[in-house]
Design a protein around this motif. Sequence first.
Motif, PDB file in Angstrom:
ATOM      1  N   VAL A  48       0.835  -1.207   0.000  1.00 49.18           N
ATOM      2  CA  VAL A  48       0.000   0.000   0.000  1.00 49.18           C
ATOM      3  C   VAL A  48       0.869   1.256   0.000  1.00 49.18           C
ATOM      4  O   VAL A  48       0.594   2.227  -0.700  1.00 49.18           O
ATOM      5  CB  VAL A  48      -0.947  -0.016   1.224  1.00 49.18           C
ATOM      6  CG1 VAL A  48      -1.698   1.315   1.345  1.00 49.18           C
ATOM      7  CG2 VAL A  48      -1.926  -1.167   1.117  1.00 49.18           C
ATOM      8  N   TRP A  49       1.930   1.238   0.808  1.00 45.42           N
ATOM      9  CA  TRP A  49       2.835   2.406   0.896  1.00 45.42           C
ATOM     10  C   TRP A  49       3.477   2.715  -0.443  1.00 45.42           C
ATOM     11  O   TRP A  49       3.543   3.872  -0.872  1.00 45.42           O
ATOM     12  CB  TRP A  49       3.885   2.119   1.966  1.00 45.42           C
ATOM     13  CG  TRP A  49       4.862   3.234   2.193  1.00 45.42           C
ATOM     14  CD1 TRP A  49       4.578   4.497   2.597  1.00 45.42           C
ATOM     15  CD2 TRP A  49       6.281   3.168   2.031  1.00 45.42           C
ATOM     16  NE1 TRP A  49       5.736   5.240   2.718  1.00 45.42           N
ATOM     17  CE2 TRP A  49       6.802   4.436   2.378  1.00 45.42           C
ATOM     18  CE3 TRP A  49       7.163   2.161   1.654  1.00 45.42           C
ATOM     19  CZ2 TRP A  49       8.155   4.730   2.345  1.00 45.42           C
ATOM     20  CZ3 TRP A  49       8.511   2.446   1.631  1.00 45.42           C
ATOM     21  CH2 TRP A  49       9.005   3.717   1.960  1.00 45.42           C
ATOM     22  N   MET A  50       3.957   1.705  -1.146  1.00 45.02           N
ATOM     23  CA  MET A  50       4.591   1.928  -2.457  1.00 45.02           C
ATOM     24  C   MET A  50       3.594   2.452  -3.477  1.00 45.02           C
ATOM     25  O   MET A  50       3.920   3.322  -4.296  1.00 45.02           O
ATOM     26  CB  MET A  50       5.242   0.640  -2.951  1.00 45.02           C
ATOM     27  CG  MET A  50       6.476   0.225  -2.175  1.00 45.02           C
ATOM     28  SD  MET A  50       7.347  -1.197  -2.888  1.00 45.02           S
ATOM     29  CE  MET A  50       6.165  -2.509  -2.575  1.00 45.02           C
ATOM     30  N   VAL A  51       2.362   1.961  -3.430  1.00 40.06           N
ATOM     31  CA  VAL A  51       1.333   2.440  -4.362  1.00 40.06           C
ATOM     32  C   VAL A  51       0.992   3.895  -4.084  1.00 40.06           C
ATOM     33  O   VAL A  51       0.864   4.716  -5.007  1.00 40.06           O
ATOM     34  CB  VAL A  51       0.072   1.549  -4.268  1.00 40.06           C
ATOM     35  CG1 VAL A  51      -1.076   2.175  -5.059  1.00 40.06           C
ATOM     36  CG2 VAL A  51       0.367   0.155  -4.788  1.00 40.06           C
ATOM     37  N   VAL A  52       0.859   4.266  -2.809  1.00 41.71           N
ATOM     38  CA  VAL A  52       0.545   5.654  -2.461  1.00 41.71           C
ATOM     39  C   VAL A  52       1.659   6.600  -2.894  1.00 41.71           C
ATOM     40  O   VAL A  52       1.419   7.674  -3.447  1.00 41.71           O
ATOM     41  CB  VAL A  52       0.289   5.766  -0.944  1.00 41.71           C
ATOM     42  CG1 VAL A  52       0.136   7.235  -0.541  1.00 41.71           C
ATOM     43  CG2 VAL A  52      -0.953   4.997  -0.558  1.00 41.71           C
ATOM     44  N   LEU A  53       2.921   6.200  -2.668  1.00 45.27           N
ATOM     45  CA  LEU A  53       4.045   7.050  -3.105  1.00 45.27           C
ATOM     46  C   LEU A  53       4.052   7.212  -4.620  1.00 45.27           C
ATOM     47  O   LEU A  53       4.333   8.303  -5.141  1.00 45.27           O
ATOM     48  CB  LEU A  53       5.365   6.452  -2.631  1.00 45.27           C
ATOM     49  CG  LEU A  53       5.651   6.486  -1.121  1.00 45.27           C
ATOM     50  CD1 LEU A  53       7.031   5.917  -0.835  1.00 45.27           C
ATOM     51  CD2 LEU A  53       5.549   7.899  -0.582  1.00 45.27           C
ATOM     52  N   ALA A  54       3.756   6.139  -5.334  1.00 44.55           N
ATOM     53  CA  ALA A  54       3.718   6.219  -6.803  1.00 44.55           C
ATOM     54  C   ALA A  54       2.627   7.175  -7.266  1.00 44.55           C
ATOM     55  O   ALA A  54       2.817   7.946  -8.220  1.00 44.55           O
ATOM     56  CB  ALA A  54       3.508   4.837  -7.391  1.00 44.55           C
ATOM     57  N   ILE A  55       1.492   7.158  -6.572  1.00 45.44           N
ATOM     58  CA  ILE A  55       0.404   8.079  -6.933  1.00 45.44           C
ATOM     59  C   ILE A  55       0.836   9.523  -6.690  1.00 45.44           C
ATOM     60  O   ILE A  55       0.592  10.413  -7.512  1.00 45.44           O
ATOM     61  CB  ILE A  55      -0.868   7.741  -6.122  1.00 45.44           C
ATOM     62  CG1 ILE A  55      -1.418   6.372  -6.564  1.00 45.44           C
ATOM     63  CG2 ILE A  55      -1.926   8.812  -6.301  1.00 45.44           C
ATOM     64  CD1 ILE A  55      -2.577   5.889  -5.724  1.00 45.44           C
ATOM     65  N   PHE A  56       1.483   9.757  -5.537  1.00 47.99           N
ATOM     66  CA  PHE A  56       1.959  11.111  -5.249  1.00 47.99           C
ATOM     67  C   PHE A  56       2.940  11.583  -6.317  1.00 47.99           C
ATOM     68  O   PHE A  56       2.884  12.735  -6.765  1.00 47.99           O
ATOM     69  CB  PHE A  56       2.629  11.140  -3.881  1.00 47.99           C
ATOM     70  CG  PHE A  56       1.644  11.125  -2.727  1.00 47.99           C
ATOM     71  CD1 PHE A  56       0.324  11.486  -2.921  1.00 47.99           C
ATOM     72  CD2 PHE A  56       2.044  10.742  -1.455  1.00 47.99           C
ATOM     73  CE1 PHE A  56      -0.584  11.472  -1.871  1.00 47.99           C
ATOM     74  CE2 PHE A  56       1.153  10.736  -0.397  1.00 47.99           C
ATOM     75  CZ  PHE A  56      -0.167  11.097  -0.612  1.00 47.99           C
ATOM     76  N   TRP A  57       3.878  10.731  -6.720  1.00 42.79           N
ATOM     77  CA  TRP A  57       4.876  11.118  -7.712  1.00 42.79           C
ATOM     78  C   TRP A  57       4.243  11.420  -9.057  1.00 42.79           C
ATOM     79  O   TRP A  57       4.611  12.380  -9.734  1.00 42.79           O
ATOM     80  CB  TRP A  57       5.928  10.018  -7.853  1.00 42.79           C
ATOM     81  CG  TRP A  57       6.824   9.912  -6.663  1.00 42.79           C
ATOM     82  CD1 TRP A  57       7.140  10.888  -5.771  1.00 42.79           C
ATOM     83  CD2 TRP A  57       7.507   8.737  -6.209  1.00 42.79           C
ATOM     84  NE1 TRP A  57       7.968  10.414  -4.787  1.00 42.79           N
ATOM     85  CE2 TRP A  57       8.223   9.089  -5.029  1.00 42.79           C
ATOM     86  CE3 TRP A  57       7.597   7.422  -6.663  1.00 42.79           C
ATOM     87  CZ2 TRP A  57       9.007   8.194  -4.323  1.00 42.79           C
ATOM     88  CZ3 TRP A  57       8.390   6.525  -5.963  1.00 42.79           C
ATOM     89  CH2 TRP A  57       9.067   6.900  -4.802  1.00 42.79           C
ATOM     90  N   HIS A  58       3.257  10.619  -9.451  1.00 44.58           N
ATOM     91  CA  HIS A  58       2.605  10.856 -10.742  1.00 44.58           C
ATOM     92  C   HIS A  58       1.708  12.089 -10.705  1.00 44.58           C
ATOM     93  O   HIS A  58       1.460  12.698 -11.748  1.00 44.58           O
ATOM     94  CB  HIS A  58       1.803   9.626 -11.154  1.00 44.58           C
ATOM     95  CG  HIS A  58       2.665   8.499 -11.658  1.00 44.58           C
ATOM     96  ND1 HIS A  58       3.350   8.548 -12.853  1.00 44.58           N
ATOM     97  CD2 HIS A  58       2.963   7.286 -11.114  1.00 44.58           C
ATOM     98  CE1 HIS A  58       4.032   7.435 -13.038  1.00 44.58           C
ATOM     99  NE2 HIS A  58       3.820   6.642 -11.998  1.00 44.58           N
ATOM    100  N   MET A  59       1.239  12.457  -9.541  1.00 48.63           N
ATOM    101  CA  MET A  59       0.416  13.660  -9.402  1.00 48.63           C
ATOM    102  C   MET A  59       1.277  14.896  -9.115  1.00 48.63           C
ATOM    103  O   MET A  59       0.739  15.966  -8.821  1.00 48.63           O
ATOM    104  CB  MET A  59      -0.607  13.473  -8.269  1.00 48.63           C
ATOM    105  CG  MET A  59      -1.644  12.397  -8.562  1.00 48.63           C
ATOM    106  SD  MET A  59      -2.785  12.169  -7.177  1.00 48.63           S
ATOM    107  CE  MET A  59      -3.578  13.781  -7.134  1.00 48.63           C
TER     108      MET A  59
END
Length: 613
Positions: free
Chosen positions: A73-84
């Motif tokens: 979950v943590w890696m997915v959330v960070l990826a979303i932040f980076w893409h946004m």
Amino acid sequence: MKDKIARTLIYLLLGLLACHIKMLGCYPFVAVIFGACYLNEENRRLCVPFSYLWMVLFLPIAALFRYGVTFLVWMVVLAIFWHMHILVRRMGQTSLLGMILVAITYGGRVMTATQTMTFPYGILPVLEGLLVAGGAYFTCRGMDLLEEVWHSMQKKTGTRVLPLQAREYSRAMSGLAQSMEALVRPKEGEAGMGFVAMQQELRGRICGDCGRYETCLAQGSAMSLAMEQLFAQAEKGQKIDPVLQEKIGRQCERAELLIREALGIFERTELNLAWYRRLCEHREMIAGQIDAMAYVMEDCMEADRLCDDKERWLLAKIRFHLREVGLRVWSLHFYRRKNGTCRILMELAARAGVCMTSKEVLAIIETCTGQTLMMVEQNRSIVGRERADYVFVTRPKLECTYGVAKMLQRGQTISGDSFGTRRLEQGVFVMALSDGMGSGRQAHEESDTVVSLFLQFAEAGFTIDMALRLMNAAMIFGAEAERFSTLDACLVDEYTGIVDCYKVGAHVSFVRHKRRTEVIEADSLPMGASASLEALPFRSYLEAGDYLVLVTDGVLEYLQVEDAVEMLRQLIEELADTDAVTFARKIIERVLLFTGGTAADDMTVLVLKALER
């Protein structure tokens, strides 16, 4: 590459060890090591799968599910932040990891109802989350420090022998240059055959079968003095005096043949001597080039001192803060210069979705170092996805600006004068002005070549003396005909205000201080006129508001006044304080008042003004 693999193995072993450390039924160090490795980007392709492998092999099922889901979950959330394009700093990222772990732990207990929510079990997930967030954050900083220590150890073991080898090469080249110069010196006296040598050759050709030779050409005899006069007239290029011919005729029965052979011997001797002198010049220039290479090797070891081992804490701090804002740091070095200033060299690239300017990077480095820094001109303005080098240096106390004004010779469409400027990383501002021989396009090409070569040598780190010698050799070797160019070069140290002026056949220069105007002049041959070039620097000092004025000979030679240098000095002293461009233009306008508004030769005025940063 090897050091990166070694660090990756260390982190994998730490992850394996963390799976065996249990605290109150939890394995918090598994999350600490995983979070630190993931944020430091230490070979994620290996760290992530191996971390899950260690958990599968050594953790209980409940702990495996809890930490495995948390990391995912943590890696997915960070990826979303980076893409946004949402920037989250390290503390925020590790705090997010701790909060996700707490939420999943509470959620799992509610769903399974395996433990009550009473004290101390109710507060245990919160304590674990705090431990994971703080532990991962400080482990990241420790990894940055470990990376700097590792790099400094690699530099010590890998470059320990290099300075000794370079010093030996430098000594060998210096010895070779001295040997080349020794080939020239001893034979200077032997080069001229002299009167005795020519007499011996004349005897072998004409006088060998004459019984009067010993008395006829004896030292101090009338015939000997007559032959000396003959060679003296030939050396001056004069026509042989008939009285001298008649005098030799009374002494020798074969006078006509004797004079003809004597002149032939003299011409061959002069030709051989000219070639020998040319050979000596070439040997001398080659010796100078070898000596220049030796000096450059010696200077490279002493110019900037690498201080990564002494500044490892500072470098780790810089690396950490740059990664905090989404930048990847590939290399980072700290250099200390001879004058005490610093130079920080780094290779950066931005993450996906991160956009940052070099000025923002500069602000971060200034905060970490506590010093006032500046960027070099070669830096990119934006840190992009591609890896690029960025250099930051101590900010000088002065900033040099320049301006130029020109006036073409009557009937010409291009000026034979050329100029150029460079700001070097060492905090030195270089300015050069050259006047080509003659006028027009050919003169412009020659002067432009001189300026370009000089600036290239200065950027390469050559001393000015070595640069001038190499340029002089290049012009002598490469010239199809005798073509000369002057060079007026100035180097201003923006940290100290010291200015060194080098004049090679150039005209006067002026330094206008607040209360007086200084004249700098020297007598020297232009570039390419002689194999031996001596150009000693003239040193002055600039403060904020001072001017440095360089002019070509066309500005002074047609002023039609008794003392042109003094007149121009007074003119420069009387001008009002303004910017460099206007100051140069005002000088040209005042000079044209004395020449009737026309230029009999190309005029160029190059002005440097020192400003306080």
